[in-house]
Design an enzyme around this catalytic site. Sequence first.
Site, mmCIF file in Angstrom:
data_model
loop_
_atom_site.group_PDB
_atom_site.id
_atom_site.type_symbol
_atom_site.label_atom_id
_atom_site.label_comp_id
_atom_site.label_asym_id
_atom_site.label_seq_id
_atom_site.Cartn_x
_atom_site.Cartn_y
_atom_site.Cartn_z
ATOM 1 N N ASP A 1 0.798 -1.227 0.000
ATOM 2 C CA ASP A 1 0.000 0.000 0.000
ATOM 3 C C ASP A 1 0.827 1.272 0.000
ATOM 4 O O ASP A 1 0.375 2.283 0.508
ATOM 5 C CB ASP A 1 -0.899 -0.029 1.236
ATOM 6 C CG ASP A 1 -0.067 -0.217 2.508
ATOM 7 O OD1 ASP A 1 1.174 -0.373 2.402
ATOM 8 O OD2 ASP A 1 -0.636 -0.194 3.603
ATOM 9 N N HIS B 1 4.126 -8.801 4.987
ATOM 10 C CA HIS B 1 3.213 -9.865 5.376
ATOM 11 C C HIS B 1 3.871 -11.218 5.135
ATOM 12 O O HIS B 1 4.908 -11.302 4.476
ATOM 13 C CB HIS B 1 1.844 -9.744 4.691
ATOM 14 C CG HIS B 1 1.891 -9.717 3.195
ATOM 15 N ND1 HIS B 1 1.090 -8.904 2.443
ATOM 16 C CD2 HIS B 1 2.655 -10.400 2.302
ATOM 17 C CE1 HIS B 1 1.343 -9.092 1.165
ATOM 18 N NE2 HIS B 1 2.290 -9.993 1.044
ATOM 19 N N GLY C 1 3.211 -20.866 1.197
ATOM 20 C CA GLY C 1 3.263 -21.112 2.639
ATOM 21 C C GLY C 1 4.623 -20.746 3.211
ATOM 22 O O GLY C 1 5.651 -21.114 2.648
ATOM 23 N N ASP D 1 7.504 -4.694 2.138
ATOM 24 C CA ASP D 1 7.104 -3.582 1.268
ATOM 25 C C ASP D 1 8.313 -2.702 0.955
ATOM 26 O O ASP D 1 8.868 -2.059 1.842
ATOM 27 C CB ASP D 1 6.010 -2.771 1.979
ATOM 28 C CG ASP D 1 5.402 -1.707 1.076
ATOM 29 O OD1 ASP D 1 5.970 -1.453 -0.018
ATOM 30 O OD2 ASP D 1 4.380 -1.133 1.468
ATOM 31 N N HIS E 1 8.917 -10.479 13.313
ATOM 32 C CA HIS E 1 7.450 -10.564 13.368
ATOM 33 C C HIS E 1 6.928 -11.431 12.215
ATOM 34 O O HIS E 1 6.127 -12.346 12.427
ATOM 35 C CB HIS E 1 6.863 -9.149 13.291
ATOM 36 C CG HIS E 1 5.362 -9.109 13.159
ATOM 37 N ND1 HIS E 1 4.528 -8.873 14.228
ATOM 38 C CD2 HIS E 1 4.548 -9.285 12.081
ATOM 39 C CE1 HIS E 1 3.261 -8.909 13.812
ATOM 40 N NE2 HIS E 1 3.244 -9.145 12.507
ATOM 41 N N GLU E 2 7.402 -11.168 11.022
ATOM 42 C CA GLU E 2 6.915 -11.932 9.864
ATOM 43 C C GLU E 2 7.260 -13.416 9.997
ATOM 44 O O GLU E 2 6.459 -14.272 9.663
ATOM 45 C CB GLU E 2 7.485 -11.367 8.556
ATOM 46 C CG GLU E 2 7.060 -9.932 8.245
ATOM 47 C CD GLU E 2 5.569 -9.674 8.427
ATOM 48 O OE1 GLU E 2 4.754 -10.577 8.155
ATOM 49 O OE2 GLU E 2 5.208 -8.558 8.854
ATOM 50 N N HIS F 1 4.849 -15.386 11.813
ATOM 51 C CA HIS F 1 3.750 -15.871 10.959
ATOM 52 C C HIS F 1 4.216 -17.085 10.164
ATOM 53 O O HIS F 1 3.509 -18.081 10.065
ATOM 54 C CB HIS F 1 3.312 -14.792 9.971
ATOM 55 C CG HIS F 1 2.632 -13.605 10.604
ATOM 56 N ND1 HIS F 1 1.659 -13.720 11.568
ATOM 57 C CD2 HIS F 1 2.776 -12.260 10.371
ATOM 58 C CE1 HIS F 1 1.221 -12.501 11.905
ATOM 59 N NE2 HIS F 1 1.890 -11.605 11.205
ATOM 60 N N HIS G 1 -1.447 -13.057 15.224
ATOM 61 C CA HIS G 1 -1.174 -11.898 16.077
ATOM 62 C C HIS G 1 -1.527 -12.171 17.530
ATOM 63 O O HIS G 1 -2.407 -12.980 17.829
ATOM 64 C CB HIS G 1 -1.923 -10.671 15.556
ATOM 65 C CG HIS G 1 -1.252 -10.088 14.357
ATOM 66 N ND1 HIS G 1 -1.852 -9.207 13.505
ATOM 67 C CD2 HIS G 1 -0.007 -10.290 13.857
ATOM 68 C CE1 HIS G 1 -1.019 -8.882 12.539
ATOM 69 N NE2 HIS G 1 0.114 -9.532 12.728
ATOM 70 N N ASP H 1 40.784 -29.431 4.826
ATOM 71 C CA ASP H 1 39.445 -29.632 5.405
ATOM 72 C C ASP H 1 38.642 -30.674 4.637
ATOM 73 O O ASP H 1 37.916 -31.468 5.226
ATOM 74 C CB ASP H 1 38.642 -28.323 5.363
ATOM 75 C CG ASP H 1 39.207 -27.267 6.283
ATOM 76 O OD1 ASP H 1 39.810 -27.646 7.308
ATOM 77 O OD2 ASP H 1 39.049 -26.067 5.979
HETATM 78 N N1 0DY Z 1 2.081 -8.287 8.729
HETATM 79 O O1 0DY Z 1 2.597 -9.315 9.440
HETATM 80 C C1 0DY Z 1 1.200 -7.473 9.267
HETATM 81 O O2 0DY Z 1 0.857 -7.660 10.383
HETATM 82 C C2 0DY Z 1 0.759 -6.320 8.359
HETATM 83 C C3 0DY Z 1 -0.700 -6.087 8.304
HETATM 84 C C4 0DY Z 1 -1.551 -7.209 7.730
HETATM 85 C C5 0DY Z 1 -3.004 -6.798 7.617
HETATM 86 C C6 0DY Z 1 -1.076 -7.769 6.431
HETATM 87 C C7 0DY Z 1 1.559 -5.108 8.730
HETATM 88 O O3 0DY Z 1 2.401 -4.714 7.972
HETATM 89 N N2 0DY Z 1 1.296 -4.541 9.894
HETATM 90 C C8 0DY Z 1 2.074 -3.438 10.392
HETATM 91 C C9 0DY Z 1 3.305 -3.947 11.064
HETATM 92 O O4 0DY Z 1 4.169 -3.175 11.322
HETATM 93 C C10 0DY Z 1 1.258 -2.548 11.255
HETATM 94 C C11 0DY Z 1 1.945 -1.284 11.564
HETATM 95 O O5 0DY Z 1 2.191 -0.999 12.702
HETATM 96 N N3 0DY Z 1 2.271 -0.491 10.547
HETATM 97 N N4 0DY Z 1 3.427 -5.242 11.335
HETATM 98 C C12 0DY Z 1 4.676 -5.819 11.639
HETATM 99 C C13 0DY Z 1 5.283 -5.655 12.993
HETATM 100 C C14 0DY Z 1 6.651 -5.478 13.002
HETATM 101 C C15 0DY Z 1 7.333 -5.373 14.204
HETATM 102 C C16 0DY Z 1 4.621 -5.714 14.228
HETATM 103 C C17 0DY Z 1 5.335 -5.649 15.427
HETATM 104 C C18 0DY Z 1 6.702 -5.485 15.392
HETATM 105 N N5 0DY Z 1 4.756 -5.767 16.623
HETATM 106 ZN ZN ZN Z 2 2.959 -10.658 -0.713
HETATM 107 ZN ZN ZN Z 3 1.620 -9.465 11.274
#
Ligand code: 0DY
Ligand code: ZN
Ligand code: ZN
Length: 500
Positions: free
Chosen positions: A176, A184, A193, A199, A219-220, A223, A229, A399
């Site tokens: 975006d 993500h 998967g 981004d 964080h990613e 997932h 979350h 080695d």
């Molecule tokens: N990805 O894992 C996300 O959670 C996306 C949102 C989802 C609807 C695809 C995301 O980019 N969220 C942002 C984020 O920073 C939200 C934001 O605060 N701008 N997520 C990653 C993140 C990185 C580091 C979260 C935490 C720490 N707590």
């Molecule tokens: Zn993607």
């Molecule tokens: Zn996330």
Amino acid sequence: MWLADFGILLLAWLSMCHTAPIASPWTTAKDEDLAKEYLSEFYPDDQMMSPSMLGLTESSFSESLRRMQAFFGLEVTGVLNDKTLDVMKAPRCGVPDVNKFEHFDGKPKWEKSLITYRITQYTPDLTQSQVDATIAQAFQLYSNVIPLDFQQIYEGTADIMILFQSRSHGDFSPFDGPGNQLAHAFSPGEDLGGDAHFDEDETWTLTHIDFNLLLVAAHEFGHSLGLSHSSDRSALMFPNYQYVNTDGYKLPDDDRRGVQALYGSRTSVPPIWPRFRQPTGPEAGPNPVPLPNPQDQQCSQELVFDAVTSIWGDLFFFKNGYYWLKSTSFSETRFSKVSATWPQINTVDAAFEVPNNQEAYLFEGNKYWRIKSFDKTIMPGYPQPITNFGLPSYISKVDAAVYLPMTGITYIFVNDQYWSYNFNWNYPYGFPRFIFGDIPGVVSKVDAAFENGGYVYFVEGSIQTEYFLPNRMITRVLYNYEWFNCNTHTEYDSTVCWWC
Ligand code: 0DY
Ligand code: ZN
Ligand code: ZN
């Protein structure tokens, strides 16, 4: 498979349509007070996902109540009823039900412990080696606490494919522009998967300036490993980015419990990068200590080989003066002492076979022996000095060594360099090259290398990279012990009560 956050959006939508009374008509005011007290103790508000973040104004009482009901497997109504009150009145262990981590529906997870990743598109915001190191560090936050290992590969398809791109990037979830969505990732599974996308319209940094790549990648990868979350504000899996100091950063408790519930916890001390380097052989000092018998390591994830080679269709895996023999003529793996087969040799540091000449070469220190493949006897006139292969005389040990039948060239590895010897011309090239960048999948040093059936294996620590020569592709990454018939099936008990 779930694209991270779909669940959250659904939750937000469901909650918006919901206007609930606090209690059903037949609960008393006393019961309500008890319930409020209970919830404020065990489901405190500040650990909840902030309603404003979701654009909601739902009563925190009924939201806490639902979480409590969900936790105890009660009907999730958000309304106080007798069954819920019974649970609240029951004696309990006094520690909050504070697991705020979430898994994806169906709890998808990786069913193997060596996970590969590949970065197919880098960000120009950082150097490639900064990105490589940061991504490795983010994975290490997890491998420190769960028994999974992560290995970077540079070709072919990895379990977790990583890229930096802006807007549309081929998965129907376009980014975006600057801000908001930063990245993500997909829950564990085939194809998309586990994949993680960042981004490219964000600026990626290694500092407090937005956005810190380590924190977002960690964080990613949560997932990618199966975490959804969390409502714990201090968790890495909290939906919103928040900067924290990354020096000596460790996985927060909530996230640790979340991944350990899926994969169990790592029992041994995690290896440090570069991986699994073990103290090396007796060349270290003038009075070599006898090396331990490695037989009990046969099925260990930490098993490292000194050398591996094929001889006459069989595979020899050398370690500490012993070898495992895997043969097409018997099903079990046999274990023997090197000196029982070759009395002049104590330990084999490196070995290779030249199948067309029906001969193999075994290296120990600065000497090597030439043996006949079919009966494994040493040819007369050996040992000879390794300088015959064009190595400088100051080198006291090699080695690894491997012969590639397609080209007739042997490669001999010493620390971060390798020498080549052309068997067609019986001629050494005489000058070395650096391993880094030349050998796919190898970071710093080759511990062993061998050719088998058109594939070449480069062993670094306890992990080996399988490389298919004709198309120069990495085909697999495996643990050394996977050559032996080990029962690798592990059951994790994810039902343990870690809060009691
Ligand atoms: N990805 O894992 C996300 O959670 C996306 C949102 C989802 C609807 C695809 C995301 O980019 N969220 C942002 C984020 O920073 C939200 C934001 O605060 N701008 N997520 C990653 C993140 C990185 C580091 C979260 C935490 C720490 N707590
Ligand atoms: Zn993607
Ligand atoms: Zn996330």
